[in-house]
Design an enzyme around this catalytic site. Structure first.
Site, PDB file in Angstrom:
ATOM      1  N   CYS A 253       0.842  -1.250   0.137  1.00 42.26           N
ATOM      2  CA  CYS A 253      -0.042   0.185   0.209  1.00 42.26           C
ATOM      3  C   CYS A 253       0.704   1.281  -0.025  1.00 42.26           C
ATOM      4  CB  CYS A 253      -1.218  -0.055   1.357  1.00 42.26           C
ATOM      5  SG  CYS A 253      -2.450   1.145   1.126  1.00 42.26           S
ATOM      6  N   HIS A 337      -3.621  -5.438  -0.227  1.00 42.25           N
ATOM      7  CA  HIS A 337      -3.440  -5.867   1.115  1.00 42.25           C
ATOM      8  C   HIS A 337      -3.458  -7.218   1.233  1.00 42.25           C
ATOM      9  CE1 HIS A 337      -3.219  -2.265   3.844  1.00 42.25           C
ATOM     10  NE2 HIS A 337      -3.874  -1.834   2.819  1.00 42.25           N
ATOM     11  N   GLU A 339      -2.440  -9.595   3.453  1.00 43.97           N
ATOM     12  CA  GLU A 339      -2.617  -9.578   4.975  1.00 43.97           C
ATOM     13  C   GLU A 339      -4.024  -9.646   5.177  1.00 43.97           C
ATOM     14  OE1 GLU A 339      -3.128  -5.667   5.256  1.00 43.97           O
ATOM     15  OE2 GLU A 339      -1.786  -6.598   4.130  1.00 43.97           O
TER      16      GLU A 339
END
Length: 368
Positions: A253, A337, A339
């Site tokens: 990001c 993202h 994660e």
């Protein structure tokens, strides 16, 4: 009786609603929307929303309450919260409280009863804009509307970044030491690294390249965070110094954007950004499409990258750059993202790629 609250946009339009959470005074921020069907706890505690007023497009928020184990940071960073309806009686076996009480404790005002569908259409057509939540009734003066246009999110990374280094142990046997450059990191980035045997050293945004070198880390993680990436000239300079040492580097990001700037690329502000858990990204090498979670209002301009960099992913909806591979060094970054929690888990393999990169780097040093 519930207090009325008003959402005033910089284009002069306003919406009437009901205050929940902390009491409303005057709260100004950048108005953005997120399309997540669930995951509002992670949205509330994501530091990347610092300085923003967040609109949830899903109409019912708070129905599974507040679950501290799902927090992405220790507090709420957004300026205010806008929903169609908030649930006053949540139901979930993990629930530890309700949304209204939580926002009161965090001193974050909310406004409900707003036509979020119409509000989202306005943002999509006109682009992200500034807004103010207020308890003052209309009409509003031209000077008040003009003042909204002047608002700008500044000092965002410094505000959300930790003030000191902290070390977190690996789960099980330690295989790697990772320097996590924390620009407003979501906690789940650290969790994913720890699961893969990484000892994680969480570092403030103002950390110098020399301090990172002294850690003798096996890898460098550049995290997510808020604001305009180009505002961080000092950080960008230190990133360049650090990655020039050849340390394996993975950026997510804001970290993706800062890395591009450090390597000579450019970034630009998007019309309304990508926020939510349903963004399709295409791997340009394999042609495979993954569903990803995203939260950003700026993009890397792929055609400004140096010849030593290659765009690796694009957004299927608008063609914007979603990933970069750096061909002259062990480094790669993604805009989405991997994660994601809550959210799709399609791209968590990126952490495995990072681990493989650290393995190759370590074996290379041993062979030298």
């Amino acid at each position: 009786m519930a207090q009325k609250a008003y959402l005033l946009l910089e284009n002069g339009r306003y919406f009437e609603g009901v205050n929940f959470g902390a009491p409303v005074t005057d709260h100004t921020g950048e108005l953005v929307f997120t399309t997540g069907v669930e995951g509002y706890i992670e949205t509330l505690t994501d530091p990347s929303y610092s300085g923003q007023i967040v609109v949830q497009t899903f109409p019912l928020i708070g129905n599974y309450g507040i679950i501290p184990e799902d927090f992405e940071s220790s507090r709420v960073w957004m300026t205010a919260y806008v929903v169609k309806e908030w649930c006053q009686e949540p139901s979930n076996y993990r629930c530890a409280g309700d949304l209204d009480t939580f926002l009161k404790a965090q001193n974050i005002p909310g406004i409900s009863g707003v036509d979020t569908r119409t509000l989202t259409k306005i943002i999509r057509e006109a682009g992200s804009m500034n807004a103010m939540i207020t308890s003052r009734k209309p009409p509003y003066t031209p000077a008040e509307v003009e003042a909204l246009r002047e608002y700008r999110v500044t000092g965002a990374v410094e505000r959300v970044s930790p003030k000191k280094m902290e070390t977190f142990p690996a789960e099980g046997e330690r295989k790697y030491r990772v320097a996590l450059w924390d620009f407003g990191a979501k906690t789940n980035i650290r969790r994913e690294l720890q699961k893969r045997g990484c000892e994680v050293i969480d570092m403030p945004a103002g950390t110098k390249a020399e301090e990172i070198a002294a850690l003798q880390a096996d890898g460098l993680m550049l995290t997510n965070g808020p604001g305009d990436p180009s505002d961080n000239a000092d950080i960008i300079r230190e990133i360049r110094k650090t990655v020039d040492t050849g340390i394996p580097t993975f950026g997510i990001c804001l970290g993706h954007q800062l890395m591009a700037l450090a390597m000579g690329g450019k970034t630009g502000k998007m019309k309304f950004g990508h926020r939510g858990g349903n963004q399709p990204v295409k791997d340009l090498k394999t042609g495979r499409v993954y569903i990803s979670s995203q939260n950003h209002g700026y993009e890397v301009l792929g055609d400004t990258l140096p010849d030593t960099a290659r765009v690796s992913f694009i957004n299927v909806n608008d063609g914007t750059c979603e990933g970069v591979d750096y061909l002259d060094r062990p480094a790669f970054t993604v805009q989405f993202h991997p994660e994601a929690c809550s959210g799709p888990h399609d791209t968590r393999f990126m952490f495995g790629r990072f681990a493989d990169m650290m393995d190759k780097h370590k074996s290379g040093k041993e062979d030298a």
